[in-house]
Design an enzyme around this catalytic site. Sequence first.
Site, PDB file in Angstrom:
ATOM      1  N   HIS A  87     -21.208   7.794 -28.762  1.00 15.65           N
ATOM      2  CA  HIS A  87     -22.584   8.200 -28.461  1.00 15.65           C
ATOM      3  C   HIS A  87     -23.453   8.011 -29.696  1.00 15.65           C
ATOM      4  O   HIS A  87     -22.948   7.852 -30.812  1.00 15.65           O
ATOM      5  CB  HIS A  87     -22.599   9.684 -28.065  1.00 15.65           C
ATOM      6  CG  HIS A  87     -22.270  10.580 -29.219  1.00 15.65           C
ATOM      7  ND1 HIS A  87     -20.970  10.906 -29.552  1.00 15.65           N
ATOM      8  CD2 HIS A  87     -23.051  11.172 -30.157  1.00 15.65           C
ATOM      9  CE1 HIS A  87     -20.973  11.667 -30.632  1.00 15.65           C
ATOM     10  NE2 HIS A  87     -22.232  11.847 -31.027  1.00 15.65           N
TER      11      HIS A  87
ATOM     12  N   HIS B 123     -27.119   5.912 -35.152  1.00 21.05           N
ATOM     13  CA  HIS B 123     -25.811   5.266 -35.300  1.00 21.05           C
ATOM     14  C   HIS B 123     -24.855   5.748 -34.223  1.00 21.05           C
ATOM     15  O   HIS B 123     -25.112   6.763 -33.557  1.00 21.05           O
ATOM     16  CB  HIS B 123     -25.216   5.650 -36.659  1.00 21.05           C
ATOM     17  CG  HIS B 123     -24.836   7.101 -36.691  1.00 21.05           C
ATOM     18  ND1 HIS B 123     -25.770   8.101 -36.905  1.00 21.05           N
ATOM     19  CD2 HIS B 123     -23.663   7.738 -36.453  1.00 21.05           C
ATOM     20  CE1 HIS B 123     -25.180   9.270 -36.811  1.00 21.05           C
ATOM     21  NE2 HIS B 123     -23.890   9.090 -36.534  1.00 21.05           N
TER      22      HIS B 123
HETATM   23  O1  ACK Z   1     -21.173  11.189 -35.005  1.00 21.89           O
HETATM   24  P1  ACK Z   1     -22.324  12.073 -34.852  1.00 21.89           P
HETATM   25  O2  ACK Z   1     -23.690  11.537 -34.779  1.00 21.89           O
HETATM   26  O3  ACK Z   1     -22.249  13.229 -35.952  1.00 21.89           O
HETATM   27  O4  ACK Z   1     -22.064  12.984 -33.598  1.00 21.89           O
HETATM   28  C1  ACK Z   1     -21.571  14.237 -33.950  1.00 21.89           C
HETATM   29  C2  ACK Z   1     -22.198  15.320 -33.099  1.00 21.89           C
HETATM   30  O5  ACK Z   1     -23.298  15.809 -33.841  1.00 21.89           O
HETATM   31  C3  ACK Z   1     -21.247  16.468 -32.800  1.00 21.89           C
HETATM   32  O6  ACK Z   1     -20.700  16.957 -33.976  1.00 21.89           O
HETATM   33  C4  ACK Z   1     -23.400  15.155 -35.088  1.00 21.89           C
HETATM   34  N1  ACK Z   1     -23.736  16.163 -36.092  1.00 21.89           N
HETATM   35  C5  ACK Z   1     -22.979  17.203 -36.518  1.00 21.89           C
HETATM   36  N2  ACK Z   1     -23.651  17.943 -37.410  1.00 21.89           N
HETATM   37  C6  ACK Z   1     -24.876  17.373 -37.572  1.00 21.89           C
HETATM   38  C7  ACK Z   1     -26.022  17.671 -38.347  1.00 21.89           C
HETATM   39  N3  ACK Z   1     -26.065  18.720 -39.164  1.00 21.89           N
HETATM   40  N4  ACK Z   1     -27.084  16.835 -38.253  1.00 21.89           N
HETATM   41  C8  ACK Z   1     -27.071  15.771 -37.440  1.00 21.89           C
HETATM   42  N5  ACK Z   1     -26.009  15.437 -36.665  1.00 21.89           N
HETATM   43  C9  ACK Z   1     -24.932  16.227 -36.730  1.00 21.89           C
HETATM   44  C10 ACK Z   1     -22.072  14.506 -35.337  1.00 21.89           C
END
Ligand code: ACK
Length: 217
Positions: free
Chosen positions: A69, A148
């Site tokens: 995703h 990303h």
């Molecule tokens: O791979 P990602 O984009 O990085 O997808 C996961 C999703 O949320 C579930 O964990 C993203 N994620 C986790 N913490 C944060 C944060 N503080 N800021 C933005 N994205 C985050 C993580």
Amino acid sequence: GQLEEVSLPLYFGWFLLSSIQDKVRCTAMDFLKTLDTLEAFKKHLIDFTGKAEKEVDLEEYFEAKGTLHCTTKFCDYGKAEGAKEYAEKPAVKDLYGSAFELSLSALFVTPRTVGARVSLTEEQLLLWPADAEKEAGSASLPLGSRAHVTLGCAEGVEPVQTGLDLLEILALQQEGHQGELIEEMELGSLTYYGEGRWLLTLREPICSSACFSSFYG
Ligand code: ACK
């Protein structure tokens, strides 16, 4: 009450269709398989292993992280700053459940993460939080720079790192670092940005259908 507290998801984002997930995973695996055999990569092995002589199998080095995703807003069930405001945005409400075509324009690898850069359209940017880049300390990069798909993380690394690694590479580019052009591969051109940061700009972006939705976990 309790229901209210769980009414916001862990995150909002675009979820790649499952058939295209396999294609993206295979493309990434092929790239990793090739990358760790390149002399240029071996020259910088120490970035990944801490030791120059040690070998690394990148396919094993990274662990897959669930369904593919592109996160728009991490809400942490409402605990993240701006979560409620994001969920209430008209664009988010209107476009929830809609189909989109995401363009995956590059693959990147660091000692921490492997991911795909997503190049967002104007319409897709309507769903992008205004502070996503600022939050990561990259306020001067254009909106959507952080977009990303996380393809894998090294042991002990959280997926939030993938977007930060991408921003790091884009910040270097913005500062005028061209990187070191390593070679033209079948998939695209491979550039090295130092400290184990590799960028493969895809000759043909991977186009992927994706549904804008949310994940509760
Ligand atoms: O791979 P990602 O984009 O990085 O997808 C996961 C999703 O949320 C579930 O964990 C993203 N994620 C986790 N913490 C944060 C944060 N503080 N800021 C933005 N994205 C985050 C993580």
